[in-house]
Design a protein around this motif. Structure first.
Motif, PDB file in Angstrom:
ATOM      1  N   THR A 136       0.820  -1.206   0.000  1.00  0.00           N
ATOM      2  CA  THR A 136       0.000   0.000   0.000  1.00  0.00           C
ATOM      3  C   THR A 136       0.862   1.269   0.000  1.00  0.00           C
ATOM      4  O   THR A 136       0.343   2.366  -0.107  1.00  0.00           O
ATOM      5  CB  THR A 136      -0.893   0.016   1.257  1.00  0.00           C
ATOM      6  OG1 THR A 136      -0.045  -0.168   2.396  1.00  0.00           O
ATOM      7  CG2 THR A 136      -1.938  -1.091   1.200  1.00  0.00           C
ATOM      8  N   ARG A 137       2.188   1.078   0.150  1.00  0.00           N
ATOM      9  CA  ARG A 137       3.064   2.269   0.220  1.00  0.00           C
ATOM     10  C   ARG A 137       3.435   2.758  -1.164  1.00  0.00           C
ATOM     11  O   ARG A 137       3.685   1.961  -2.062  1.00  0.00           O
ATOM     12  CB  ARG A 137       4.369   1.899   0.930  1.00  0.00           C
ATOM     13  CG  ARG A 137       4.299   1.987   2.431  1.00  0.00           C
ATOM     14  CD  ARG A 137       5.534   1.371   3.042  1.00  0.00           C
ATOM     15  NE  ARG A 137       6.768   2.053   2.656  1.00  0.00           N
ATOM     16  CZ  ARG A 137       7.978   1.516   2.784  1.00  0.00           C
ATOM     17  NH1 ARG A 137       8.118   0.306   3.271  1.00  0.00           N
ATOM     18  NH2 ARG A 137       9.045   2.199   2.440  1.00  0.00           N
ATOM     19  N   THR A 138       3.535   4.059  -1.290  1.00  0.00           N
ATOM     20  CA  THR A 138       4.013   4.613  -2.553  1.00  0.00           C
ATOM     21  C   THR A 138       5.506   4.914  -2.399  1.00  0.00           C
ATOM     22  O   THR A 138       5.943   5.467  -1.391  1.00  0.00           O
ATOM     23  CB  THR A 138       3.248   5.912  -2.881  1.00  0.00           C
ATOM     24  OG1 THR A 138       1.871   5.568  -2.971  1.00  0.00           O
ATOM     25  CG2 THR A 138       3.711   6.512  -4.201  1.00  0.00           C
ATOM     26  N   LEU A 139       6.270   4.539  -3.402  1.00  0.00           N
ATOM     27  CA  LEU A 139       7.722   4.732  -3.335  1.00  0.00           C
ATOM     28  C   LEU A 139       8.178   5.649  -4.454  1.00  0.00           C
ATOM     29  O   LEU A 139       7.515   5.786  -5.488  1.00  0.00           O
ATOM     30  CB  LEU A 139       8.452   3.395  -3.510  1.00  0.00           C
ATOM     31  CG  LEU A 139       8.188   2.274  -2.519  1.00  0.00           C
ATOM     32  CD1 LEU A 139       9.036   1.071  -2.894  1.00  0.00           C
ATOM     33  CD2 LEU A 139       8.538   2.729  -1.108  1.00  0.00           C
ATOM     34  N   ALA A 140       9.349   6.206  -4.229  1.00  0.00           N
ATOM     35  CA  ALA A 140       9.942   7.015  -5.298  1.00  0.00           C
ATOM     36  C   ALA A 140      10.852   6.120  -6.128  1.00  0.00           C
ATOM     37  O   ALA A 140      11.373   5.120  -5.650  1.00  0.00           O
ATOM     38  CB  ALA A 140      10.761   8.142  -4.673  1.00  0.00           C
TER      39      ALA A 140
END
Ligand code: GLC
Length: 817
Positions: free
Chosen positions: A781-785
């Motif tokens: 569910t995490r957004t990463l760069a």
């Protein structure tokens, strides 16, 4: 021809002894015709064992196939009619002509796997050595290609060649020299029509394989004694055959991790200061390396299990010093024991006192000339001798020596035209499961080297039960992969030898020996030219055993000997080898379970290339390292002319640039600083930070390069690299997958198996072939760069370690390129 007598004998699992009218199920089927007894059984439904003899069958014995496997029988369903008998395992069907015993074996689809050549069947003649010498004559279909038979020289495909199997000290061999050092009577047959078969002819006797050379389209296999004991295998693809052969004869043990590192050897580092100098220079030049070898001159007068006090006054001290430089020591220990009575030479005294040496026809220990002068030879066919031999390593193991090199074990003997023992030398067979008896050398010769390396392997295991042994052997037989890695013997410093090493190592790999190498730079001959040594180091970096070794009279051949420009290129390739260790070690571990080798012919991964009619062009010089890397050295190293590379299909990536290459047909102009290597589309390739030795802990993250394509995936495998703790759960295994969807690339980490803690705490994923900046990257569910490099087409994503199942989604918003 005498009228055939046909008789159904019994038959483990057979209900009635009388010939049945309809089909019955039996464990073994035996038929006698023309004085020949033929017995068939199926240790597995895809493997048919055929034994035959003139008269009654001999002892059921083997040096290669374990008794338990030989005793296993799957049900054979037997149907008899007036003309013959049909035996069916469900996967293999044998049809035997009742009168001639002509044999035809088909797979379940009715395709012929093996068949006696037209008009012939197995026959027995006489040899000077034995009462009966069998000959098989098999039909060679037009589209069949033949591989295996160990590291025999010549082209990759054995078709049109003929070979003798008789372990020979073939010093300075050329591409046409035969026989060589090993005898591995196993063949993989791959057909353009798509079927694959295997044939293992389990005979230690001198044998001959003629692949249609003297008789067109006929494979003639003869042995100079013994009966016939062979195994016919079927599988849907060539890999299945390699696995079946490994099931029969064993897989290589998981080698210590350091055995995959760069190894520096020469005949010889003449004294301790020379050896220390090499170690210091390896480190000063920042050439990653794991092992240093001492050849025969470290010994006192070439006597095995001694150390020259003047040249190497403090072996344990040297081991400790090397160890502080993260290097291990490997010692040569030849099998010949110096005949040195009353001189306090314990190996001779103790072996003689216990009657452990091979005897001559006169009943006295056979004495013959080798490196130490007159020498005697341990009788490795006896378990008590093997165990005594293993004990000879006690002091070396105590001193911390890491590995041992069993050379000259064909056995090699000087000053004899046949380069080995007289055939009337006597060995004592006392193997559990084999009838105890005396046997002439003719029957033992081809297994002598294997039993020497077995004695070493088992001895080391006993002396140091927690350490995985490392043994390197020159001679061996089928199944010898269970005890030792191997190399191709005394090659030469020439471009043709470098080229020859590829088909040699590929065929050796297909024959069970997955940890194999050729002497990097060439052993004999005049000095390797700077370009030759550079190219050899480049190719060697992608072969399983990576050892630089050179003969005594040669100039130095270490990586730095040709000036900084060459050293820099060589260093770069050796460094690349170390970066690739996570991939290599996972392959090595897979090999220890399945028998699939690290170095593979292209057709093993892409069997359809066989049907292209260009199959051999594909695989003579090009080879695969594991399923994902294709290595394409220039075939003619001396020529600066361009050469062609064929990739099996489109969409491959250049290993060095990470860029997609266009098309499957490439033209490459050789450059000495570049060895073309390509990555299969669909690869997830794990790599590590640079270390100078496998002893060092890599710094930084684990890098996983993703090369999107079909069947996308990869493997992580890790353990402590040296003990057997992995057998009790101290390992790490994790499968990786990637899927190209219409709008996203999904990268999945399966849940990790095992409890081994990795050296990394972070992972860097680098996705190649990316057309644009992703719209979004999500880990669960995490957004990463992500760091997108438009010039390279790469997307770099930093992740924490992912021991649990996890899914990374790279949402492109656009279709993947
Ligand atoms: C044999 C080996 C070679 C070794 C030499 C001296 O020729 O094949 O590798 O260096 O003997 O021991």
């Amino acid at each position: 021809m005498k009228r055939a007598a046909c008789l159904l004998l019994c038959l483990a699992g057979c209900a009635q002894a009388a010939a049945p009218a309809a089909s019955v199920r039996v464990g073994r089927y035996e038929i006698v015709g023309n004085g020949v007894t033929l017995q068939l059984s199926a240790p597995r439904a895809d493997i048919l064992r055929i034994r035959a003899a003139a008269g009654a069958l001999g002892e059921d014995a083997s040096w290669a196939v374990a008794a338990g496997i030989r005793a296993t029988t799957q049900p054979l369903s037997v149907t008899e009619d007036a003309a013959g008998i049909t035996l069916d395992t469900g996967q293999l069907r044998a049809r035997i002509d009742r009168h001639s015993l002509h044999l035809r074996i088909e797979d379940a689809a009715g395709r012929v796997v093996f068949e006696d050549a037209p008009g012939t069947s197995l026959s027995f003649g006489r040899s000077p050595l034995a009462a009966a010498a069998p000959t098989l004559r098999l039909a060679m279909p037009d589209d069949a290609h033949y591989f295996g038979l160990g590291d025999k020289a010549g082209p990759l495909d054995r078709r049109g060649q003929s070979f003798a199997l008789w372990n020979t000290d073939a010093g300075d061999f050329t591409p046409t020299t035969d026989p060589l050092y090993k005898s591995i009577p196993f063949l993989l047959v791959a057909r353009e029509s798509g079927s694959s078969a295997g044939l293992f002819v389990d005979t230690p006797w001198r044998s001959h394989f003629d692949f249609g050379r003297s008789e067109r389209d006929t494979l003639v296999i003869g042995a100079e004694g013994g009966g016939v004991d062979c195994y016919v295998m079927t599988a849907p693809d060539p890999k299945g055959i390699v696995r079946a052969y490994a099931w029969l004869t064993g897989t290589p043990p998981l080698a210590p991790l350091w055995a995959l590192g760069f190894q520096q050897s020469r005949y010889s580092y003449l004294d301790e200061s020379a050896a220390r100098g090499i170690a210091d220079r390896l480190r000063a030049e920042r050439i990653p390396a794991d092992a240093l070898y001492l050849d025969i001159d470290y010994q006192d007068r070439n006597r095995p299990f001694t150390v020259s006090k003047s040249a190497y006054p403090d072996l344990a001290g040297l081991v400790a010093r090397l160890s502080a430089q993260d290097l291990r020591l490997v010692l040569i220990t030849d099998p010949h024991i110096a005949r040195a009575p009353d001189q306090g030479y314990a190996p001779y005294d103790s072996g003689l006192a216990q009657g452990y040496f091979v005897r001559g026809a006169d009943g006295r220990p056979l004495v013959a000339e080798v490196w130490p002068g007159p020498a005697v030879f341990p009788d490795f066919t006896r378990p008590d001798v093997r165990s005594w031999w293993g004990g000879l390593y006690t002091d070396f193991v105590r001193a911390g020596v890491a590995g041992f090199w069993n050379d000259m074990n064909e056995p090699a003997i000087f000053q004899r035209r046949d380069k080995t023992m007289p055939l009337d030398a006597v060995h004592r067979i006392a193997e559990p499961g084999l009838a105890a008896r005396d046997a002439g050398h003719a029957e033992v010769h081809n297994v002598y080297g294997m039993l020497n390396s077995r004695a070493t392997y088992e001895g080391l295991l006993k002396l140091s039960p927690a350490q995985r042994p490392f043994v390197l052997t020159r001679a061996s037989y089928a199944g010898g992969q269970k005890y030792a890695a191997t190399w191709t013997g005394d090659n030469s410093s020439s471009w043709s030898h470098l080229r020859q090493s590829v088909p040699q190592l590929v065929n050796l790999s297909l024959s069970g020996f997955s940890l194999a190498g050729a002497d990097i730079g060439g052993f004999a001959g005049s000095a390797a030219s700077p370009d030759l040594l550079t190219r050899w180091i480049q190719v060697g970096a992608f072969t399983p055993l990576f050892r630089d070794h050179a003969a005594k009279e040669k100039p130095a051949q270490e990586p730095w000997v040709d000036g900084e420009a060459h050293t820099a290129i060589r260093r770069r390739y050796i460094e690349e080898r170390y970066r690739l260790l996570p991939y290599l070690y996972a392959l090595e571990e897979e090999s220890s379970r399945s028998g699939l080798p690290l170095m593979r012919p292209v057709f093993l991964e892409f069997p359809s290339v066989l049907a292209s009619g260009e199959s051999l062009y594909f695989s003579q010089d090009q080879f695969m390292l594991g399923p994902d890397l294709l290595v394409a050295p220039p075939p003619d190293g001396e020529s600066a002319g361009a050469y062609r590379i064929r990739l099996p299909g489109e969409g491959w990536y250049d290993y060095w640039t990470g860029q997609r290459v266009s098309g499957a047909r490439l033209v490459e102009t050789p450059r000495i600083d570049r060895l073309p290597v390509f990555v299969r589309p669909g690869t997830m390739l794990p790599r590590q930070g640079l270390v100078q030795s496998t002893r060092q802990r890599p710094q930084g993250p684990l890098q996983i390069d993703v090369y999107p394509g079909p069947d996308c995936g990869g493997q992580l495998y890790l353990d402590d690299g040296e003990s057997f703790a992995y057998r009790n759960g101290d390992y790490l295994r994790q499968a990786l997958h990637c899927r190209i969807g219409p709008q996203a690339l999904a990268i999945d980490f399966d849940a990790r198996e095992g409890r081994h803690r990795p050296w990394w705490t972070d992972i860097t994923v680098i996705v190649h072939g990316q057309a644009g900046q992703p719209a979004r990257i999500r880990l669960g569910t995490r957004t990463l760069a992500g760091d997108y490099d438009a010039a390279q087409g790469t997307l770099r994503i930093a992740l924490p370690d992912l021991p649990a199942a996890a899914s990374l989604r790279i949402e492109t918003g656009a279709t993947q390129r």
